[in-house]
Design a protein around this motif. Structure first.
Motif, PDB file in Angstrom:
ATOM      1  N   LEU A  15      14.693  49.377  32.058  1.00  0.00           N
ATOM      2  CA  LEU A  15      15.873  49.602  31.238  1.00  0.00           C
ATOM      3  C   LEU A  15      16.970  50.161  32.141  1.00  0.00           C
ATOM      4  O   LEU A  15      16.672  50.788  33.171  1.00  0.00           O
ATOM      5  N   LYS A  16      18.224  49.981  31.760  1.00  0.00           N
ATOM      6  CA  LYS A  16      19.346  50.493  32.544  1.00  0.00           C
ATOM      7  C   LYS A  16      19.713  51.886  32.049  1.00  0.00           C
ATOM      8  O   LYS A  16      20.106  52.071  30.896  1.00  0.00           O
ATOM      9  N   ALA A  17      19.562  52.874  32.941  1.00  0.00           N
ATOM     10  CA  ALA A  17      19.872  54.255  32.597  1.00  0.00           C
ATOM     11  C   ALA A  17      21.380  54.435  32.402  1.00  0.00           C
ATOM     12  O   ALA A  17      22.189  53.767  33.041  1.00  0.00           O
ATOM     13  N   VAL A  18      21.739  55.344  31.498  1.00  0.00           N
ATOM     14  CA  VAL A  18      23.130  55.711  31.266  1.00  0.00           C
ATOM     15  C   VAL A  18      23.232  57.226  31.210  1.00  0.00           C
ATOM     16  O   VAL A  18      22.228  57.920  31.032  1.00  0.00           O
ATOM     17  N   ALA A  19      24.439  57.740  31.336  1.00  0.00           N
ATOM     18  CA  ALA A  19      24.664  59.174  31.241  1.00  0.00           C
ATOM     19  C   ALA A  19      24.413  59.640  29.812  1.00  0.00           C
ATOM     20  O   ALA A  19      24.749  58.959  28.843  1.00  0.00           O
ATOM     21  N   ILE A  20      23.812  60.801  29.697  1.00  0.00           N
ATOM     22  CA  ILE A  20      23.560  61.371  28.383  1.00  0.00           C
ATOM     23  C   ILE A  20      24.863  61.962  27.859  1.00  0.00           C
ATOM     24  O   ILE A  20      25.519  62.741  28.550  1.00  0.00           O
TER      25      ILE A  20
END
Length: 94
Positions: free
Chosen positions: A85-90
């Protein structure tokens, strides 16, 4: 902060487009990813904000059953094994 096993959907901006994303609580940490399975691009949650398998150990794709490690986003079982999965900023509460 989300409790372990909880999930929440949100939107992120990628250029001109708004994309679905989610954040989950797992082992007292939070992880966020684009809500997009690498296999066919389907959203993962089987109900809004429900991302974990029955055991609460893996994130599961509601369409094809692929399993992902919550802490890395790596697919460990299913049609996209080895992809992630592509991580994103929380997002910050505000």
């Amino acid at each position: 902060m989300l409790k372990n096993g909880e999930g929440r959907r949100f939107e992120i901006q990628l250029g001109e487009q708004s994309k679905p994303a989610f954040v989950v609580g797992f082992e007292d940490q939070q992880y966020a990813y684009q809500n997009n399975c690498p296999h066919r691009g389907m959203q993962l949650d089987w109900a809004p904000g429900e991302f974990f398998d029955e055991a609460g150990r893996y994130l599961i794709c509601s369409t094809h059953g692929a399993l992902f490690e919550p802490q890395s986003g790596k697919c460990v079982s299913g049609p996209c094994i080895g992809q992630s999965l592509k991580a994103v900023a929380i997002p910050q509460a505000g």
